[in-house]
Design a protein around this motif. Structure first.
Motif, PDB file in Angstrom:
ATOM      1  N   VAL A   1      29.063  20.571 -52.807  1.00  0.00           N
ATOM      2  CA  VAL A   1      28.275  21.788 -52.999  1.00  0.00           C
ATOM      3  C   VAL A   1      27.633  21.793 -54.383  1.00  0.00           C
ATOM      4  N   THR A   2      28.351  21.334 -55.396  1.00  0.00           N
ATOM      5  CA  THR A   2      27.799  21.271 -56.748  1.00  0.00           C
ATOM      6  C   THR A   2      26.600  20.332 -56.799  1.00  0.00           C
ATOM      7  N   VAL A   3      26.699  19.179 -56.149  1.00  0.00           N
ATOM      8  CA  VAL A   3      25.577  18.229 -56.113  1.00  0.00           C
ATOM      9  C   VAL A   3      24.385  18.845 -55.388  1.00  0.00           C
ATOM     10  N   ARG A   4      24.624  19.517 -54.282  1.00  0.00           N
ATOM     11  CA  ARG A   4      23.531  20.147 -53.538  1.00  0.00           C
ATOM     12  C   ARG A   4      22.841  21.218 -54.374  1.00  0.00           C
ATOM     13  N   CYS A   5      23.623  22.026 -55.081  1.00  0.00           N
ATOM     14  CA  CYS A   5      23.045  23.079 -55.924  1.00  0.00           C
ATOM     15  C   CYS A   5      22.219  22.481 -57.052  1.00  0.00           C
ATOM     16  N   THR A   6      22.706  21.413 -57.659  1.00  0.00           N
ATOM     17  CA  THR A   6      21.963  20.746 -58.728  1.00  0.00           C
ATOM     18  C   THR A   6      20.648  20.198 -58.204  1.00  0.00           C
ATOM     19  N   ASP A   7      20.679  19.551 -57.044  1.00  0.00           N
ATOM     20  CA  ASP A   7      19.456  19.027 -56.441  1.00  0.00           C
ATOM     21  C   ASP A   7      18.476  20.150 -56.116  1.00  0.00           C
ATOM     22  N   LEU A   8      18.979  21.245 -55.591  1.00  0.00           N
ATOM     23  CA  LEU A   8      18.127  22.372 -55.248  1.00  0.00           C
ATOM     24  C   LEU A   8      17.471  22.962 -56.490  1.00  0.00           C
ATOM     25  N   ARG A   9      18.230  23.111 -57.566  1.00  0.00           N
ATOM     26  CA  ARG A   9      17.649  23.623 -58.821  1.00  0.00           C
ATOM     27  C   ARG A   9      16.557  22.688 -59.334  1.00  0.00           C
TER      28      ARG A   9
ATOM     29  N   ASP B   1      43.931  21.012 -47.379  1.00  0.00           N
ATOM     30  CA  ASP B   1      44.259  19.935 -48.306  1.00  0.00           C
ATOM     31  C   ASP B   1      43.470  20.107 -49.609  1.00  0.00           C
ATOM     32  N   GLU B   2      44.155  19.955 -50.741  1.00  0.00           N
ATOM     33  CA  GLU B   2      43.504  20.124 -52.043  1.00  0.00           C
ATOM     34  C   GLU B   2      42.426  19.069 -52.272  1.00  0.00           C
ATOM     35  N   GLY B   3      42.653  17.854 -51.814  1.00  0.00           N
ATOM     36  CA  GLY B   3      41.654  16.803 -51.959  1.00  0.00           C
ATOM     37  C   GLY B   3      40.373  17.126 -51.212  1.00  0.00           C
ATOM     38  N   GLU B   4      40.509  17.680 -50.017  1.00  0.00           N
ATOM     39  CA  GLU B   4      39.338  18.077 -49.244  1.00  0.00           C
ATOM     40  C   GLU B   4      38.579  19.206 -49.928  1.00  0.00           C
ATOM     41  N   ARG B   5      39.332  20.167 -50.505  1.00  0.00           N
ATOM     42  CA  ARG B   5      38.687  21.272 -51.221  1.00  0.00           C
ATOM     43  C   ARG B   5      37.913  20.745 -52.425  1.00  0.00           C
TER      44      ARG B   5
END
Length: 125
Positions: free
Chosen positions: A96-104, A85-89
């Motif tokens: 993942v973007t939020v996690r990467c931002t937090d990690l940085r 499903d496109e919504g799930e993607r």
């Protein structure tokens, strides 16, 4: 169905041939090199593993997808979830973007704290 993952570069040709045979040619296979070193999750020392390639296999049906996942995991590939499903993607991409931002942000704070501690230690010495 769609199967995505990362496999050791030396096994990529074998993976493509086995998928072609297992799915009777009823698939689309694309691959490309991963330019960054990926730590091997099976290595307890956490060292960089051998060079890897990312792959994408589009299958005709759900049963074909399951067969493709079995073949890929048998060759040591790390298979990743790819929602249909496109919504799930889109939701997964945002997470993942939020996690990467937090990690940085955390890494930058750790580096700044370490540099401050080193500066204090050299000033007191």
């Amino acid at each position: 169905g769609c199967v995505t993952g990362v496999v050791v570069r030396t096994r990529l040709g074998a993976l493509e041939r086995l998928l072609f045979r297992a799915l009777h040619g009823n698939m689309l296979f694309k691959s490309g090199p991963v330019n960054e070193n990926i730590p091997d999750p099976k290595d307890p020392r956490g060292g960089d593993g051998p060079p890897r390639d990312a792959f994408l296999c589009l299958c005709a049906s759900g049963g074909s997808r399951e067969r493709a996942v079995r073949v890929a995991t048998a060759l040591g590939a790390h298979v990743y979830a790819f929602p249909a499903d496109e919504g799930e993607r889109h939701s997964l991409l945002q997470d993942v973007t939020v996690r990467c931002t937090d990690l940085r942000r955390v890494l930058a704070a750790v580096v700044a704290r370490r540099e401050a501690a080193v500066a204090r230690a050299t000033a007191n010495a």
